[in-house]
Design a protein around this motif. Sequence first.
Motif, PDB file in Angstrom:
ATOM      1  N   ALA A  26       0.809  -1.205  -0.074  1.00 17.03           N
ATOM      2  CA  ALA A  26       0.072   0.008   0.069  1.00 17.03           C
ATOM      3  C   ALA A  26       1.007   1.189  -0.277  1.00 17.03           C
ATOM      4  O   ALA A  26       0.711   2.091  -0.679  1.00 17.03           O
ATOM      5  CB  ALA A  26      -0.917  -0.030   1.076  1.00 17.03           C
ATOM      6  N   TYR A  27       1.908   1.363   0.911  1.00 19.29           N
ATOM      7  CA  TYR A  27       2.733   2.431   0.790  1.00 19.29           C
ATOM      8  C   TYR A  27       3.672   2.547  -0.263  1.00 19.29           C
ATOM      9  O   TYR A  27       4.509   3.598  -0.469  1.00 19.29           O
ATOM     10  CB  TYR A  27       3.475   2.431   2.282  1.00 19.29           C
ATOM     11  N   GLY A  28       3.881   1.342  -1.115  1.00 19.82           N
ATOM     12  CA  GLY A  28       4.454   1.789  -2.540  1.00 19.82           C
ATOM     13  C   GLY A  28       3.765   2.812  -3.266  1.00 19.82           C
ATOM     14  O   GLY A  28       4.798   3.414  -4.032  1.00 19.82           O
ATOM     15  N   LEU A  29       2.540   3.310  -3.041  1.00 21.77           N
ATOM     16  CA  LEU A  29       2.026   4.178  -3.946  1.00 21.77           C
ATOM     17  C   LEU A  29       2.952   5.624  -3.407  1.00 21.77           C
ATOM     18  O   LEU A  29       3.117   6.525  -4.511  1.00 21.77           O
ATOM     19  CB  LEU A  29       0.578   4.387  -3.366  1.00 21.77           C
ATOM     20  N   LEU A  68       6.855   3.993  -5.825  1.00 22.76           N
ATOM     21  CA  LEU A  68       6.310   4.545  -7.071  1.00 22.76           C
ATOM     22  C   LEU A  68       7.138   5.816  -7.685  1.00 22.76           C
ATOM     23  O   LEU A  68       7.518   5.806  -8.710  1.00 22.76           O
ATOM     24  CB  LEU A  68       4.786   5.050  -7.189  1.00 22.76           C
ATOM     25  N   PRO A  69       7.666   6.682  -6.454  1.00 23.97           N
ATOM     26  CA  PRO A  69       8.426   7.776  -6.693  1.00 23.97           C
ATOM     27  C   PRO A  69       9.786   7.287  -7.306  1.00 23.97           C
ATOM     28  O   PRO A  69      10.391   7.715  -8.189  1.00 23.97           O
ATOM     29  CB  PRO A  69       8.531   8.550  -5.687  1.00 23.97           C
ATOM     30  N   LEU A  70      10.236   6.260  -6.582  1.00 26.92           N
ATOM     31  CA  LEU A  70      11.667   5.639  -7.073  1.00 26.92           C
ATOM     32  C   LEU A  70      11.742   5.072  -8.707  1.00 26.92           C
ATOM     33  O   LEU A  70      12.466   5.339  -9.341  1.00 26.92           O
ATOM     34  CB  LEU A  70      11.907   4.447  -6.047  1.00 26.92           C
ATOM     35  N   VAL A  71      10.539   4.437  -8.946  1.00 28.30           N
ATOM     36  CA  VAL A  71      10.596   3.663 -10.036  1.00 28.30           C
ATOM     37  C   VAL A  71      10.116   4.950 -11.263  1.00 28.30           C
ATOM     38  O   VAL A  71      10.979   4.892 -12.447  1.00 28.30           O
ATOM     39  CB  VAL A  71       9.528   2.579 -10.311  1.00 28.30           C
ATOM     40  N   GLY A  75      -1.031  -6.205  -3.542  1.00 27.57           N
ATOM     41  CA  GLY A  75       0.294  -6.786  -4.060  1.00 27.57           C
ATOM     42  C   GLY A  75       0.182  -6.990  -5.601  1.00 27.57           C
ATOM     43  O   GLY A  75       1.092  -6.767  -6.252  1.00 27.57           O
ATOM     44  N   ALA A  76      -1.113  -7.281  -6.258  1.00 30.35           N
ATOM     45  CA  ALA A  76      -1.322  -7.383  -7.555  1.00 30.35           C
ATOM     46  C   ALA A  76      -1.167  -5.909  -8.254  1.00 30.35           C
ATOM     47  O   ALA A  76      -0.428  -5.860  -9.209  1.00 30.35           O
ATOM     48  CB  ALA A  76      -2.345  -7.988  -8.112  1.00 30.35           C
ATOM     49  N   ALA A  77      -1.566  -5.019  -7.748  1.00 28.05           N
ATOM     50  CA  ALA A  77      -1.576  -3.778  -8.406  1.00 28.05           C
ATOM     51  C   ALA A  77      -0.245  -3.319  -8.316  1.00 28.05           C
ATOM     52  O   ALA A  77       0.298  -2.682  -9.184  1.00 28.05           O
ATOM     53  CB  ALA A  77      -2.621  -2.733  -7.593  1.00 28.05           C
ATOM     54  N   MET A  78       0.609  -3.184  -6.977  1.00 27.87           N
ATOM     55  CA  MET A  78       1.890  -2.816  -7.024  1.00 27.87           C
ATOM     56  C   MET A  78       2.897  -3.517  -7.977  1.00 27.87           C
ATOM     57  O   MET A  78       3.999  -2.991  -8.523  1.00 27.87           O
ATOM     58  CB  MET A  78       2.465  -2.602  -5.785  1.00 27.87           C
TER      59      MET A  78
END
Length: 419
Positions: free
Chosen positions: A235-238, A242-245, A301-304
Amino acid sequence: MTVPASHPALIRARPAAPSARTVITTLLGTTLLIKACGFAYDFLGYYIGDAHGTTAAGAALTVFGVGWCVGQLASGAVTDRLGARTACSIGLLLAAVVCAGLAAADTLPSLLLLAFCLGCTMDVSRPALSAEINDRVTSEGARTRAQGWLYWVSNVGVSLSGGVGGYFAHQHGYRALFVANGVACVAAAVLARRVLSGRPSPVRAGREHRFYAQMLADTPLRWMVAAAIGAMVCAYGLVSVLPLVMNADGLPPSAYGTAMIANTVAVLVLSPPLTRFLVGRGDRVRYSVAPVLAVGSLTLGAAMGLAALQHTTLGYSTAAVAMVPGEVCYSVAIGAYLATAAPPGAIGRYQAALSGAGAIASLTPLGIAFALNTGGRPLVAGLLAASAALAALACVPLSRSLRTSAPPRPAAEPVQAQH
């Protein structure tokens, strides 16, 4: 004629106490303000990455996560001991000072220190607001809806912060964002002083306080935290992965803003019907916590995992939208757990433990940056999918332990509000 002192005309009318609905609506508005202006965390990775590189950005976000763990534990204890007002207002004022420091700092050591301090202060309001909701609302269904709306408002605010801040940073730079974040923290602290309870309510004050060491004996809480960590890595991957990639793709902050706006629109559209479906309108929660949390974890997990494999603004925006059902399931599951299983004397600490799970999950950016540099995007996607799978597996013993544990019930009846 002498008018007696007790005459109604001479008695100063006391202002009526705000209703529970009014207080909780104000709490939701305060949360929206804090999160929508939470530019410091959303753009910390971009700010440090532009000046010092991707690895330094990952290190700063990881240091932030360490501070987040410390801040949540302290805020939960202060909330249960001294009241929501003290915990929330002091923490937000300290956060404003840190934001001002970020606007002035430029060396990597000072930025890493400020990242830790930002983590300690930026989310201190969460345990206090959750405790206030449980104090004000009696029925499990209404509590779950209110706690769920708290997470929903947080998600909307985070997405707005990324969307608006991305375009603003592209035009005016990051330092202005940090100053705006500090001003919002001061405004939220003023609101907290006016609305939140000054002392723990009689329901909580009359109960024996639970220390964090005692909470370790709570089996459902242990599995709940384990599942929450796995889900929140995704969830916090958003706002971390996300900013890293996207930065590695050379996309500007405005592209990140576009993805966050897409997430915001999806949250606004999908959250109300999904929440009604999961919770219902009665006093009891419609579905149990564990399966809802498992479904939410796998969806996140699927979305990230999908996001990690993208290279375009459209692809990242699509993944950000796909996350929303998982975010809703997670928020409803956490809200239901706090509404039905957290003891009245330790709401702040239980919320702090669950928020701390998110803080632990936020320690991953340095590892994600390392995985991105060594194994590429497929490795990042695989790690995110594995985290979601572990969260779903933790829901199996969580379900078993919740069935065998009798949830504590409040002994007193606070003012009731329906949401």
